[in-house]
Design a protein around this motif. Structure first.
Motif, mmCIF file in Angstrom:
data_model
loop_
_atom_site.group_PDB
_atom_site.id
_atom_site.type_symbol
_atom_site.label_atom_id
_atom_site.label_comp_id
_atom_site.label_asym_id
_atom_site.label_seq_id
_atom_site.Cartn_x
_atom_site.Cartn_y
_atom_site.Cartn_z
ATOM 1 N N ALA A 143 0.822 -1.207 0.000
ATOM 2 C CA ALA A 143 0.000 0.000 0.000
ATOM 3 C C ALA A 143 0.862 1.265 0.000
ATOM 4 N N LYS A 144 1.921 1.270 0.790
ATOM 5 C CA LYS A 144 2.777 2.462 0.863
ATOM 6 C C LYS A 144 3.543 2.666 -0.435
ATOM 7 N N LEU A 145 3.992 1.582 -1.044
ATOM 8 C CA LEU A 145 4.702 1.684 -2.313
ATOM 9 C C LEU A 145 3.776 2.151 -3.430
ATOM 10 N N SER A 146 2.491 1.802 -3.336
ATOM 11 C CA SER A 146 1.557 2.140 -4.405
ATOM 12 C C SER A 146 1.351 3.643 -4.547
ATOM 13 N N TYR A 147 1.694 4.413 -3.516
ATOM 14 C CA TYR A 147 1.576 5.865 -3.581
ATOM 15 C C TYR A 147 2.839 6.532 -4.123
ATOM 16 N N GLN A 148 3.777 5.733 -4.618
ATOM 17 C CA GLN A 148 4.978 6.258 -5.273
ATOM 18 C C GLN A 148 5.760 7.223 -4.383
ATOM 19 N N PRO A 149 6.391 6.697 -3.329
ATOM 20 C CA PRO A 149 7.137 7.580 -2.418
ATOM 21 C C PRO A 149 8.275 8.324 -3.109
ATOM 22 N N GLU A 150 8.501 9.527 -2.652
ATOM 23 C CA GLU A 150 9.647 10.308 -3.119
ATOM 24 C C GLU A 150 10.937 9.642 -2.653
ATOM 25 N N CYS A 151 10.880 9.061 -1.456
ATOM 26 C CA CYS A 151 12.067 8.459 -0.860
ATOM 27 C C CYS A 151 11.654 7.379 0.129
ATOM 28 N N ILE A 152 12.345 6.254 0.105
ATOM 29 C CA ILE A 152 12.220 5.256 1.156
ATOM 30 C C ILE A 152 13.405 5.483 2.086
ATOM 31 N N LEU A 153 13.127 6.057 3.226
ATOM 32 C CA LEU A 153 14.179 6.474 4.154
ATOM 33 C C LEU A 153 14.627 5.282 4.987
ATOM 34 N N GLU A 154 15.665 4.620 4.521
ATOM 35 C CA GLU A 154 16.155 3.446 5.243
ATOM 36 C C GLU A 154 16.926 3.861 6.490
ATOM 37 N N LYS A 155 16.807 3.035 7.507
ATOM 38 C CA LYS A 155 17.506 3.250 8.773
ATOM 39 C C LYS A 155 18.077 1.913 9.229
ATOM 40 N N GLY A 156 19.160 1.967 9.978
ATOM 41 C CA GLY A 156 19.776 0.717 10.408
ATOM 42 C C GLY A 156 20.659 0.883 11.629
ATOM 43 N N ASN A 157 21.478 -0.120 11.845
ATOM 44 C CA ASN A 157 22.335 -0.185 13.020
ATOM 45 C C ASN A 157 23.782 0.102 12.646
ATOM 46 N N VAL A 158 24.459 0.851 13.498
ATOM 47 C CA VAL A 158 25.878 1.154 13.286
ATOM 48 C C VAL A 158 26.696 0.456 14.356
ATOM 49 N N THR A 159 27.690 -0.307 13.902
ATOM 50 C CA THR A 159 28.612 -1.016 14.784
ATOM 51 C C THR A 159 30.033 -0.776 14.324
ATOM 52 N N MET A 160 30.985 -1.219 15.101
ATOM 53 C CA MET A 160 32.385 -1.088 14.703
ATOM 54 C C MET A 160 32.677 -1.983 13.519
ATOM 55 N N SER A 161 33.470 -1.497 12.591
ATOM 56 C CA SER A 161 33.918 -2.315 11.473
ATOM 57 C C SER A 161 34.850 -3.391 11.992
ATOM 58 N N CYS A 162 34.819 -4.569 11.362
ATOM 59 C CA CYS A 162 35.639 -5.702 11.810
ATOM 60 C C CYS A 162 37.097 -5.324 11.968
ATOM 61 N N ALA A 163 37.580 -4.455 11.073
ATOM 62 C CA ALA A 163 38.993 -4.090 11.092
ATOM 63 C C ALA A 163 39.390 -3.336 12.356
ATOM 64 N N PHE A 164 38.392 -2.785 13.070
ATOM 65 C CA PHE A 164 38.684 -1.960 14.241
ATOM 66 C C PHE A 164 38.210 -2.609 15.540
ATOM 67 N N GLU A 165 37.622 -3.793 15.446
ATOM 68 C CA GLU A 165 37.121 -4.455 16.657
ATOM 69 C C GLU A 165 38.250 -5.103 17.419
#
Length: 313
Positions: free
Chosen positions: A291-313
């Protein structure tokens, strides 16, 4: 580190910081914080004179959002990272938008990684697109509205006020009961039905808070009547200087075009001053995503988790 629960009494503090919010995620809405803190077990605190929300385990913060306010973002970010190190906790930030991560990566190139959680993504729309529904891709929405206007030419559009909130609450309760009945008909387990009942209960409570404190939360809403009966309503609040956040939209599914009509009319009649409308996430629910996609969004604002990169753990 003092932890607090979002509440109407604490709105002045929340608004002191969130009044300067320039991000677009719905989690930065003071109204959402007050309405949903119990469901999502939300706490907030201040770090280096910046506001952050946090997840808590055994009385201790274990994850933070990106800092918001007028002070130094990097200074607050660094203070949170020190907190993780001092407490032997893994670095973990959540609900991080790409624009936030770009800053983190600019401060510390390659040191952190961002993993998106698709069900947390918000849907942003240009207000004029929802108000006008132009073009071939929105042809089906216009058709739904045409059918509605043919069937209910004498419909009435009203702003939400003290005079009609009880009718809106009645619609919300009827909507929840209808959805719960549909769930039971699918043969879901008792556990699944009970879980759905809990979700509807939380949502109805949030809607009640939205109406009860709509002035303090700067809520704005509208409804549509057919034959004197409320058949659809919507309510939301400002998110930032150019974005309005839609918190709830309910309508009777058997009335063709009711959803499309309240969506369009509210955008057209009440939200012209905002460039964007955030219609929030789909929670990973297939029907809601469609339903939300059917209204043709200007932007799908993705959000996620930030963790340390393996190289720095």
């Amino acid at each position: 580190m003092e932890l607090y629960r979002p509440s109407v009494d604490r709105l002045p503090v929340l608004e002191q910081y969130l009044g300067h919010n320039h991000f677009y995620g719905c989690e930065f809405s003071p109204a959402n914080l007050v309405m949903w803190w119990e469901r999502y077990d939300t706490y907030y605190t201040t770090v280096a004179d910046m506001l952050v929300f946090c997840k808590v385990q055994e009385g201790k913060p274990v994850a933070f959002t990106f800092p918001v306010g007028t002070a130094d973002e990097k200074q607050a970010f660094d203070a949170i990272v020190r907190y993780f190190h001092d407490n032997d906790l893994p670095v973990f930030f959540y609900l991080i938008e790409q624009a936030m991560f770009d800053k983190i990566d600019r401060w510390y190139p390659g040191m952190y990684r961002l993993t998106f959680e698709r069900e947390d993504a918000d849907y942003l729309y240009q207000t004029h697109m929802l108000a006008e529904l132009p073009g071939k891709k929105l042809h089906a929405k216009r058709n739904h509205i045409h059918r509605f206007l043919e069937n209910y030419p004498d419909y009435i559009y009203e702003e939400i006020s003290d005079n009609n909130i009880e009718e809106c609450l009645e619609l919300a309760e009827n909507w929840a009961n209808e959805k719960l009945s549909d769930v039971k008909k699918t043969g879901e387990t008792n556990e699944a039905v009970l879980k759905q009942m809990d979700e509807f209960s939380y949502e109805l409570h949030a809607i009640e808070l939205a109406f009860q404190y709509r002035e303090q939360l700067h809520m704005r809403g509208a409804l549509i009547r057919v034959g004197g009966k409320v058949i659809a309503f919507t309510i939301g609040s400002p998110l930032n200087f150019e974005t309005f956040d839609i918190h709830f939209e309910k309508a009777y599914a058997h009335i063709q075009g009711a959803y499309a009509m309240i969506n369009r009319e509210f955008a057209k009649r009440s939200l012209a001053e905002y460039r964007l409308i955030n219609r929030e996430e789909d929670l990973g629910i297939p029907g809601l995503r469609k339903a939300k996609l059917s209204y043709q969004p200007e932007c799908i604002l993705e959000k996620g988790n930030v963790t340390m990169s393996c190289a720095f753990e």
